[in-house]
Design a protein around this motif. Structure first.
Motif, PDB file in Angstrom:
ATOM      1  N   LYS A  48       3.382   8.226  -8.041  1.00 48.18           N
ATOM      2  CA  LYS A  48       3.491   8.341  -9.491  1.00 48.18           C
ATOM      3  C   LYS A  48       4.950   8.087  -9.853  1.00 48.18           C
ATOM      4  O   LYS A  48       5.805   8.929  -9.676  1.00 48.18           O
ATOM      5  CB  LYS A  48       3.074   9.730  -9.941  1.00 48.18           C
ATOM      6  CG  LYS A  48       1.698  10.124  -9.409  1.00 48.18           C
ATOM      7  CD  LYS A  48       0.964  11.025 -10.339  1.00 48.18           C
ATOM      8  CE  LYS A  48      -0.353  11.499  -9.796  1.00 48.18           C
ATOM      9  NZ  LYS A  48      -1.222  10.558  -9.214  1.00 48.18           N
ATOM     10  N   PHE A  49       5.236   6.885 -10.321  1.00 47.71           N
ATOM     11  CA  PHE A  49       6.570   6.532 -10.792  1.00 47.71           C
ATOM     12  C   PHE A  49       6.414   5.458 -11.865  1.00 47.71           C
ATOM     13  O   PHE A  49       5.392   4.759 -11.899  1.00 47.71           O
ATOM     14  CB  PHE A  49       7.477   6.049  -9.644  1.00 47.71           C
ATOM     15  CG  PHE A  49       6.952   4.863  -8.879  1.00 47.71           C
ATOM     16  CD1 PHE A  49       7.179   3.571  -9.316  1.00 47.71           C
ATOM     17  CD2 PHE A  49       6.227   5.044  -7.706  1.00 47.71           C
ATOM     18  CE1 PHE A  49       6.692   2.480  -8.616  1.00 47.71           C
ATOM     19  CE2 PHE A  49       5.750   3.967  -6.986  1.00 47.71           C
ATOM     20  CZ  PHE A  49       5.977   2.674  -7.450  1.00 47.71           C
ATOM     21  N   ALA A  89       0.834  -1.211   0.000  1.00 47.83           N
ATOM     22  CA  ALA A  89       0.000   0.000   0.000  1.00 47.83           C
ATOM     23  C   ALA A  89       0.864   1.255   0.000  1.00 47.83           C
ATOM     24  O   ALA A  89       0.518   2.256  -0.629  1.00 47.83           O
ATOM     25  CB  ALA A  89      -0.948  -0.009   1.197  1.00 47.83           C
ATOM     26  N   ASP A  90       1.987   1.203   0.699  1.00 50.43           N
ATOM     27  CA  ASP A  90       2.918   2.328   0.725  1.00 50.43           C
ATOM     28  C   ASP A  90       3.460   2.596  -0.682  1.00 50.43           C
ATOM     29  O   ASP A  90       3.700   3.743  -1.054  1.00 50.43           O
ATOM     30  CB  ASP A  90       4.054   2.023   1.704  1.00 50.43           C
ATOM     31  CG  ASP A  90       4.956   3.204   1.976  1.00 50.43           C
ATOM     32  OD1 ASP A  90       4.527   4.366   1.848  1.00 50.43           O
ATOM     33  OD2 ASP A  90       6.124   2.962   2.358  1.00 50.43           O
ATOM     34  N   CYS A  91       3.623   1.558  -1.465  1.00 50.33           N
ATOM     35  CA  CYS A  91       4.153   1.702  -2.830  1.00 50.33           C
ATOM     36  C   CYS A  91       3.112   2.179  -3.831  1.00 50.33           C
ATOM     37  O   CYS A  91       3.459   2.871  -4.792  1.00 50.33           O
ATOM     38  CB  CYS A  91       4.692   0.362  -3.331  1.00 50.33           C
ATOM     39  SG  CYS A  91       6.134  -0.248  -2.465  1.00 50.33           S
ATOM     40  N   ILE A  92       1.849   1.772  -3.642  1.00 47.49           N
ATOM     41  CA  ILE A  92       0.868   1.967  -4.714  1.00 47.49           C
ATOM     42  C   ILE A  92      -0.274   2.912  -4.368  1.00 47.49           C
ATOM     43  O   ILE A  92      -1.208   3.062  -5.164  1.00 47.49           O
ATOM     44  CB  ILE A  92       0.281   0.615  -5.186  1.00 47.49           C
ATOM     45  CG1 ILE A  92      -0.555  -0.051  -4.088  1.00 47.49           C
ATOM     46  CG2 ILE A  92       1.380  -0.304  -5.691  1.00 47.49           C
ATOM     47  CD1 ILE A  92      -1.365  -1.253  -4.563  1.00 47.49           C
ATOM     48  N   GLU A  93      -0.235   3.565  -3.208  1.00 44.15           N
ATOM     49  CA  GLU A  93      -1.343   4.464  -2.851  1.00 44.15           C
ATOM     50  C   GLU A  93      -1.544   5.486  -3.971  1.00 44.15           C
ATOM     51  O   GLU A  93      -0.638   5.732  -4.760  1.00 44.15           O
ATOM     52  CB  GLU A  93      -1.097   5.102  -1.481  1.00 44.15           C
ATOM     53  CG  GLU A  93       0.137   5.976  -1.374  1.00 44.15           C
ATOM     54  CD  GLU A  93      -0.154   7.448  -1.607  1.00 44.15           C
ATOM     55  OE1 GLU A  93      -1.292   7.847  -1.891  1.00 44.15           O
ATOM     56  OE2 GLU A  93       0.795   8.225  -1.520  1.00 44.15           O
ATOM     57  N   PRO A  94      -2.749   6.058  -4.071  1.00 47.71           N
ATOM     58  CA  PRO A  94      -3.092   6.901  -5.233  1.00 47.71           C
ATOM     59  C   PRO A  94      -2.142   8.059  -5.520  1.00 47.71           C
ATOM     60  O   PRO A  94      -2.017   8.478  -6.673  1.00 47.71           O
ATOM     61  CB  PRO A  94      -4.495   7.434  -4.885  1.00 47.71           C
ATOM     62  CG  PRO A  94      -5.063   6.420  -3.961  1.00 47.71           C
ATOM     63  CD  PRO A  94      -3.894   5.897  -3.173  1.00 47.71           C
ATOM     64  N   GLY A  95      -1.439   8.565  -4.517  1.00 44.68           N
ATOM     65  CA  GLY A  95      -0.533   9.683  -4.743  1.00 44.68           C
ATOM     66  C   GLY A  95       0.804   9.287  -5.347  1.00 44.68           C
ATOM     67  O   GLY A  95       1.585  10.146  -5.756  1.00 44.68           O
TER      68      GLY A  95
END
Length: 186
Positions: free
Chosen positions: A135-136, A127-133
């Protein structure tokens, strides 16, 4: 401490950007928890508090880790920002009243991962990697993997993290390698 109380307190200690990130991780963790059979409220609280020590300076993180008797390795001493996870677990317990060992372990492992991660710990890391904010390059692939297979998504997230750390010329934490190898061996 109830979720809303923790949210109010957290909003006072984190920057606005970090607080928004924590809300995004909380939301994403809740969604993943529902998908992978973990209590949604537990996951939301762990996601909310995962970065509760993130705005603490490197010097203070080192001091707090020593004061809290957190065992540090050479990588953490050279890159104290990594200590925000174990220091955060300690603060989640002492300042936010969290006594659930699964939540505390998830907070402790959310930055480096590790060999033995509960489903909740995997969810918080991801979740830390893919939360909506976030962008990578590659985040959309991680989000798609997280829709179907938690371990495949976690393995891809470990790979993404390793690429980033190498690209930045930083030290690689051994727990990340152990976690990745463990998933590959299963």
């Amino acid at each position: 401490m109830e979720y809303n109380q923790a949210m109010d307190k957290l909003s006072q200690v984190l920057s606005a950007k970090r607080f928004q990130h924590s809300l995004g991780v909380s939301q994403t963790a809740g969604e993943l928890a529902g998908r992978f059979g973990v209590d949604v409220q537990t996951a939301r609280l762990a996601g909310l508090l995962h970065d509760c020590a993130r705005n603490i300076s490197s010097d203070s993180l080192l001091q707090k880790a020593e004061a809290f008797a957190i065992v540090m390795n050479d990588v953490e001493r050279c890159q104290p920002v990594l200590l925000h996870a174990p220091v955060g677990a300690f603060l989640a317990n002492t300042e936010y009243g969290v006594d659930d060992p699964d939540i505390l372990a998830a907070i402790r492992l959310h930055t480096t991962g590790g060999r033995t991660m509960s489903t909740l710990a995997k969810i918080i890391y991801l979740a830390d990697c893919i939360e909506p904010g976030r962008k990578f390059p590659g985040v959309d692939k991680l989000r798609r993997l997280a829709d179907a297979d938690l371990n495949a998504a976690l393995l891809a997230a470990f790979d993404q993290s390793l690429y980033y750390v190498i690209e930045q010329g930083l030290l690689i934490h051994p727990a990340t390698i152990e976690g990745r190898n463990y998933l590959l061996q299963r």
